[in-house]
Motif scaffolding. Sequence first.
Motif, short mmCIF file in Angstrom:
data_model
loop_
_atom_site.label_atom_id
_atom_site.label_comp_id
_atom_site.label_asym_id
_atom_site.label_seq_id
_atom_site.Cartn_x
_atom_site.Cartn_y
_atom_site.Cartn_z
N ARG A 1 0.53 -0.91 0.23
CA ARG A 1 -0.31 -0.22 -0.33
C ARG A 1 0.99 1.37 -0.47
O ARG A 1 0.76 2.24 1.25
N LEU A 2 2.20 1.51 -1.07
CA LEU A 2 3.06 2.10 -1.15
C LEU A 2 2.18 2.98 -2.07
O LEU A 2 1.62 2.70 -3.29
N HIS A 3 3.24 4.29 -2.78
CA HIS A 3 2.88 5.51 -3.99
C HIS A 3 3.62 5.71 -4.01
O HIS A 3 4.61 7.09 -4.51
N ALA A 4 4.86 4.25 -4.50
CA ALA A 4 6.54 5.25 -5.46
C ALA A 4 6.07 5.17 -6.86
O ALA A 4 5.39 4.82 -7.33
N THR A 5 7.27 5.97 -7.21
CA THR A 5 7.32 6.32 -8.55
C THR A 5 8.06 5.33 -9.27
O THR A 5 8.01 6.43 -10.81
N SER A 6 9.18 4.78 -8.16
CA SER A 6 9.54 4.75 -8.88
C SER A 6 11.08 3.22 -7.81
O SER A 6 10.93 3.83 -6.86
N VAL A 7 11.86 2.35 -8.45
CA VAL A 7 12.75 1.29 -7.61
C VAL A 7 13.77 2.42 -6.62
O VAL A 7 14.00 2.22 -5.62
N GLN A 8 14.01 2.85 -7.28
CA GLN A 8 15.20 4.05 -6.71
C GLN A 8 15.06 4.99 -5.45
O GLN A 8 15.28 4.60 -4.05
N GLU A 9 13.53 5.23 -5.98
CA GLU A 9 12.37 5.72 -4.47
C GLU A 9 12.57 4.84 -3.51
O GLU A 9 12.42 5.26 -1.89
N LEU A 10 12.33 3.93 -3.73
CA LEU A 10 12.27 2.27 -2.50
C LEU A 10 13.47 1.84 -1.63
O LEU A 10 13.76 1.01 -0.82
N GLU A 11 14.74 2.78 -2.03
CA GLU A 11 15.84 2.14 -1.67
C GLU A 11 16.54 3.40 -0.54
O GLU A 11 16.45 4.85 -0.84
N LEU A 12 16.44 3.28 0.48
CA LEU A 12 17.26 3.72 2.24
C LEU A 12 18.58 4.17 1.61
O LEU A 12 19.26 3.33 1.02
N SER A 13 19.15 5.29 1.88
CA SER A 13 20.33 5.61 2.17
C SER A 13 21.15 5.62 3.16
O SER A 13 20.59 5.34 3.70
N LYS A 14 22.32 5.67 3.60
CA LYS A 14 22.81 5.07 4.54
C LYS A 14 23.21 5.75 5.30
O LYS A 14 23.12 5.46 6.75
N GLU A 15 22.96 7.44 5.18
CA GLU A 15 22.90 8.39 5.72
C GLU A 15 21.80 8.15 6.82
O GLU A 15 21.42 8.11 7.95
N LYS A 16 20.00 8.00 5.84
CA LYS A 16 19.25 7.26 6.86
C LYS A 16 19.46 6.62 7.88
O LYS A 16 18.78 6.79 8.59
N LEU A 17 20.05 5.70 7.38
CA LEU A 17 20.47 4.60 8.61
C LEU A 17 21.34 4.83 9.44
O LEU A 17 20.97 4.40 10.88
N GLN A 18 21.89 5.46 9.58
CA GLN A 18 23.18 5.93 10.51
C GLN A 18 21.90 7.29 11.40
O GLN A 18 22.39 7.42 12.23
N GLU A 19 21.00 7.76 10.75
CA GLU A 19 19.93 8.25 11.32
C GLU A 19 19.56 7.84 12.38
O GLU A 19 18.95 8.62 13.73
N ALA A 20 19.13 6.76 12.15
CA ALA A 20 18.16 6.14 12.26
C ALA A 20 18.64 5.59 14.17
O ALA A 20 18.43 5.52 15.19
N LEU A 21 20.08 5.55 13.77
CA LEU A 21 20.63 4.24 14.87
C LEU A 21 21.35 5.62 16.14
O LEU A 21 20.97 5.59 17.25
N THR A 22 21.74 7.21 15.04
CA THR A 22 22.15 7.92 16.03
C THR A 22 20.40 8.64 16.91
O THR A 22 20.70 8.76 18.02
N ALA A 23 19.56 7.87 16.44
CA ALA A 23 18.35 8.73 16.71
C ALA A 23 18.13 7.72 17.54
O ALA A 23 17.07 8.17 18.62
N LEU A 24 18.69 6.50 17.98
CA LEU A 24 18.11 5.50 19.11
C LEU A 24 18.37 6.53 20.55
O LEU A 24 18.97 6.85 21.34
N PRO A 25 17.46 5.70 21.46
CA PRO A 25 17.33 5.97 22.82
C PRO A 25 19.28 5.67 23.23
O PRO A 25 19.53 4.45 22.75
#
Lengths: 436, 436
Positions: A58-82
């Motif tokens: 149930r997404l509305h992506a317009t390309s497969v590229q859009e479905l890739e998460l950048s390494k920065e995004k992963l790093q942000e998730a780590l930094t944001a953890l308690p």
Amino acid sequence: MMRRLNTQDINFSQDLAKLLSLSEEDLSSIEAVVTNILQEVKTHGDAAVLRLTNQFDRLHATSVQELELSKEKLQEALTALPAEQKVALESAAQRVRSYHERQKIESGCTSWEYVDEHGTTLGQQVTPLDRVGIYVPGGKAAYPSSVLMNAIPAKVAGVKEVIMVVPTPDGTHNPLVLAAAAVAGVDRIFTIGGAQAVGALAYGTATIPAVDKIVGPGNAYVASAKRRVFGIVGIDMIAGPSEILVICDGTTNPDWVAMDLFSQAEHDELAQSILLCPSEHYLNEVSHSISKLLPQMPRKAVIEKSLRDRGAMILVKDMAQACEISNQIAPEHMEISAENPRQWLKLIRHAGAIFLGKFTSESLGDYCAGPNHVLPTSRTARFSSPLGVYDFIKRSSLIEVSQTGANQLGKIASVLAHGEGLQGHARAAEMRIQED
Amino acid sequence: MMRRLNTQDINFSQDLAKLLSLSEEDLSSIEAVVTNILQEVKTHGDAAVLRLTNQFDRLHATSVQELELSKEKLQEALTALPAEQKVALESAAQRVRSYHERQKIESGCTSWEYVDEHGTTLGQQVTPLDRVGIYVPGGKAAYPSSVLMNAIPAKVAGVKEVIMVVPTPDGTHNPLVLAAAAVAGVDRIFTIGGAQAVGALAYGTATIPAVDKIVGPGNAYVASAKRRVFGIVGIDMIAGPSEILVICDGTTNPDWVAMDLFSQAEHDELAQSILLCPSEHYLNEVSHSISKLLPQMPRKAVIEKSLRDRGAMILVKDMAQACEISNQIAPEHMEISAENPRQWLKLIRHAGAIFLGKFTSESLGDYCAGPNHVLPTSRTARFSSPLGVYDFIKRSSLIEVSQTGANQLGKIASVLAHGEGLQGHARAAEMRIQED
């Protein structure tokens, strides 16, 4: 609440067989769907992956590229953890890495060779897989610990590119899962799932590179897709419901054992928890602990159904008989919660992981002791092993025959090749015989 | 006769892709037949095996017991062999055994453990599989060498019971195959084949015991049946047509190389032989050798068709480029027929077996050099390995947590388990934290 069996009962064998049987699902409709999805992904690549992902998640992506998460995004998730979660994740990763580095050496994941009496060199060259795909389930069974357990052995093996796929139904990301990917060193991550993700990793698309092996658990569609693409890529085991078998001599605090049974049962209603003990008194104590502790558990409904439908306490003649029954069951997780547990270890032939002594709860192994928590289920511990560094390397035989060797071996090969009617094989060997 | 490709051609990539592609068989009718056969064997056991064997192999057996060959029968076949064949078979077996004994040690098929800084013991216990089934094809592809290559690693691993199945169409036994079974130490042998044999080994019948893993090559029905029973038992790879890729620097006698290409091509018409060399002159010399030697070959029709339809000579820029192309192909067999072959070995990442230097014909490896001739085909060397002792053992993780370890690990596990919403896991860890 848990059923009681007794090895002295005349019907014990049948009762045990019934306990272990799982009604076979009819997979034929799933297989037809999966065959179609794989064919579509193979033929239409990105377009099919995009369409199916938008549809199922149930997404509305317009390309497969859009479905890739950048390494920065992963790093942000780590930094944001308690802080507490970040430290725990990194400590667990460190221990898992250290164990698998040891495993790489101890389980012979390195090249070797030797020279025989004719000067011929024989051996094996070991190389890591080039590129690996890791399937991580979305939704309720999204476990960050599984990201560590799948990605770290691949990285320790030397795999250059680890590609993770994880579905994000309705666009919901799990920050702990993303943080775990950062800690584990995952190289690329696509938010896709189901048979379409397996197909994309197996065949490759314009955006998603084809991998050499796909590992990680998934639902029935994912399992069926993995089975289908086996041969085009490597796969790990097809996982069934999780299981624990606890053998007690009656010396462990019964509350601890009750909680170990709960920790298996809380996974899902099909999970199986079995306790074996030679003391009926102790089984009663554990039953009492169960009744006392269950009401405190947030997942008590799942635990209760799992213990009632699939659990059992088995009264055995002695500890040796308990080990024998455990070998028949070949459980995924096995605890020997007893004094001097090693006296019983030597009787155990089949188990995914063996937890020795009262301090070793399965949950310590699940998260951070170091060994892998991806283990063979459904009696497959008879022939398969925990996921490990050895799953991310492969071997090439090495043969370098000396001139003397060619003389000696040529004669043997010639006789056998003629015996099989393969004269080309025979002649290739004979031509290299050069005696004066 | 063999097509020529040139890496400098603008269409080289497409030409190579076309060369490597095999038209996909439509397996759906085979799959339907196999599903039925497996279901019948699972439900009716011996009766189904007997009926199907009589039908497909045109036998008149009255019981499955009748289809078992005694160990005396195997020993008789060995004794009756011409002395030269008996010696060759035993010498080959001795070399294969010795290599695999070395492999057992070098590839870490032994238990290991270590103690961490908190006194927690971690490791893996290694045990052999209990019982293994070996499928040996009947008819024209009945190779005694394959019996050695499948059974010996199992025995070296410590498998207690090796059960061989081999179809005997019209009741014809192959004495060399039976003799090889005697030499290899096969424990029981049933003259059954096809999907019904795979089903019998996977599910067990009153007469045929269920095994833990099935290995060995077979036709499309056997391959489909193995894929189906994967999970109930372990299986080895699904084998495709055999392949050789030879990289030459132009210093090897071209007759030898021509014969090495023949020895692959003679297996069957789908077998693939590819030669890579930076010298056009040398490719011409090998072509000349092919024309000269082919008329002498008893299997010339098969060789010619295989070389014409599936073979190729590829002119490369240099030896490094040859290695790169070889990695793309990931061949089952790879010869580096060159001076100082080790300078090129380090560029090779994917190959089932690597034969180094001009004296090392593939056929020496097929029969008696020592390494296994059961190798990954169809590019599966990207992720899988030669059959080996490691295929007949499995590992159980070992974890014995100390009291100090339980304190340390318990805190990490508790945080992560709460993060995953698994409170039973968390509580099991927390209960074992006992700090003053």
